[in-house]
Design a protein around this motif. Structure first.
Motif, PDB file in Angstrom:
ATOM      1  N   HIS A  91      65.214 -19.457  95.178  1.00  0.00           N
ATOM      2  CA  HIS A  91      65.768 -20.548  96.022  1.00  0.00           C
ATOM      3  C   HIS A  91      67.321 -20.680  96.111  1.00  0.00           C
ATOM      4  O   HIS A  91      67.813 -20.702  97.018  1.00  0.00           O
ATOM      5  CB  HIS A  91      65.008 -21.902  95.516  1.00  0.00           C
ATOM      6  N   HIS A 128      70.238 -19.993  99.126  1.00  0.00           N
ATOM      7  CA  HIS A 128      71.302 -20.976  99.465  1.00  0.00           C
ATOM      8  C   HIS A 128      72.536 -20.200  99.333  1.00  0.00           C
ATOM      9  O   HIS A 128      73.642 -20.464  99.978  1.00  0.00           O
ATOM     10  CB  HIS A 128      71.399 -21.994  98.659  1.00  0.00           C
ATOM     11  N   HIS A 149      66.548 -19.011 105.349  1.00  0.00           N
ATOM     12  CA  HIS A 149      65.957 -20.275 104.856  1.00  0.00           C
ATOM     13  C   HIS A 149      66.578 -21.558 105.704  1.00  0.00           C
ATOM     14  O   HIS A 149      65.882 -22.591 105.588  1.00  0.00           O
ATOM     15  CB  HIS A 149      66.867 -20.273 103.482  1.00  0.00           C
ATOM     16  N   HIS A 182      65.748 -25.940 106.638  1.00  0.00           N
ATOM     17  CA  HIS A 182      66.720 -27.001 106.266  1.00  0.00           C
ATOM     18  C   HIS A 182      67.251 -27.778 107.702  1.00  0.00           C
ATOM     19  O   HIS A 182      67.711 -28.748 107.679  1.00  0.00           O
ATOM     20  CB  HIS A 182      67.937 -26.667 105.718  1.00  0.00           C
ATOM     21  N   HIS A 236      68.185 -32.548  98.327  1.00  0.00           N
ATOM     22  CA  HIS A 236      68.298 -31.275  98.599  1.00  0.00           C
ATOM     23  C   HIS A 236      68.324 -31.061 100.260  1.00  0.00           C
ATOM     24  O   HIS A 236      69.137 -29.952 100.556  1.00  0.00           O
ATOM     25  CB  HIS A 236      67.144 -30.332  97.823  1.00  0.00           C
TER      26      HIS A 236
HETATM   27 ZN    ZN Z   1      66.767 -25.090 100.140  1.00  0.00          ZN
END
Ligand code: ZN
Length: 265
Positions: free
Chosen positions: A104, A108, A117, A121, A201
């Motif tokens: 993870h 990012h 990813h 988001h 997050h």
């Molecule tokens: Zn994330």
């Protein structure tokens, strides 16, 4: 218990858990939604269906076979630990969770991986349906990582299946828009990721988004200084700065997002 009964029981528990979270989201919402709920949930479910198809066609056959081989040949760290069986399984679960934390973080921090990813988001609200909104390309890209986890840690098929189930249950829970009593959540978040914690997050603010990477145990964020537990805050602006308009969050845009070369706005 035979396998079909086991499967039905698991499915019933999962449906019951999702039903309970959906009911709590209606009766005790944490954040105020910015988009109509049904439209968003339908879009997220559609993204999830595509990813589930890719996972069952490609990821599952590879990782399940590899875990059978890993158990038969006693590959990895965990079979070498002089621990009783149940503790070995717990060690494997913890190491799978820890290495998922690092996956993870990479999603990012590495720009090419962030593109995979980013669709997750880009959701402008956060609820149980966001837990289904992972792009199929992100899951397919994670197959070599998952294989390395299985081989290096030494994860057999039963432990792998248990880890997949527990992680999915926790991912559903921490994405949910459920207002838990603040004191309960403060206590829970010492051990596992909670909705307020994971909300941070999903903040539009970059410094907040680059925190709380853990999927299940919060220990990994605490250990690496990436934990952020601002329990006094309920309202977080969810999403990404480039994805505020309706036109950029459609299903088609979401599914094609990792392959776009032009600017998103
Ligand atoms: Zn994330």
């Amino acid at each position: 218990m035979n396998r079909p009964t086991h499967g039905w029981l698991g499915a019933a528990l999962l449906m019951g858990g999702i039903g309970a979270l959906l009911w709590l989201e209606r009766t005790r919402p944490l954040r105020t939604p910015s988009e109509p709920r049904v439209r968003r949930m339908a879009r997220n479910a559609a993204v999830g269906v595509v990813t589930a198809a890719a996972v069952s066609a490609i990821e599952r056959p590879i990782v399940t076979r590899l875990s059978v081989l890993a158990a038969a040949r006693a590959w990895g760290i965990v079979p070498r630990l002089s621990l009783p069986g149940p503790l070995r399984a717990l060690a494997a679960l913890a190491l799978m969770d820890y290495t998922l934390y690092w996956w993870h973080v990479l999603l990012h921090r590495v720009p090419m991986m962030w593109r995979l990813h980013e669709p997750h988001h880009a959701d402008r609200d956060l609820d149980v349906s966001t837990a289904l909104r992972f792009h199929f390309a992100e899951f397919l890209a994670s197959v070599p990582w998952r294989c390395a986890q299985i081989v290096l840690i030494g994860v057999g098929p039963r432990t792998l299946s248990l880890w997949q189930k527990l992680t999915f249950a926790e991912v559903l829970f921490h994405h949910s828009n459920v207002r838990l009593p603040r004191s309960l959540e403060a206590k829970l978040s010492r051990y596992v990721v909670t909705p307020r914690m994971h909300g941070i997050h999903h903040s539009v603010a970059r410094d907040e988004r680059d925190s709380n990477f853990s999927s299940a145990l919060t220990l990994w964020d605490t250990l690496h200084g990436t934990a952020r537990v601002d329990m006094h805050r309920d309202e977080v602006t969810i999403g990404l700065p480039d994805f505020r308009a309706d036109v950029v969050v459609t299903l088609r845009k979401t599914l094609t997002l990792p392959f776009h070369t032009e600017k998103k706005k």
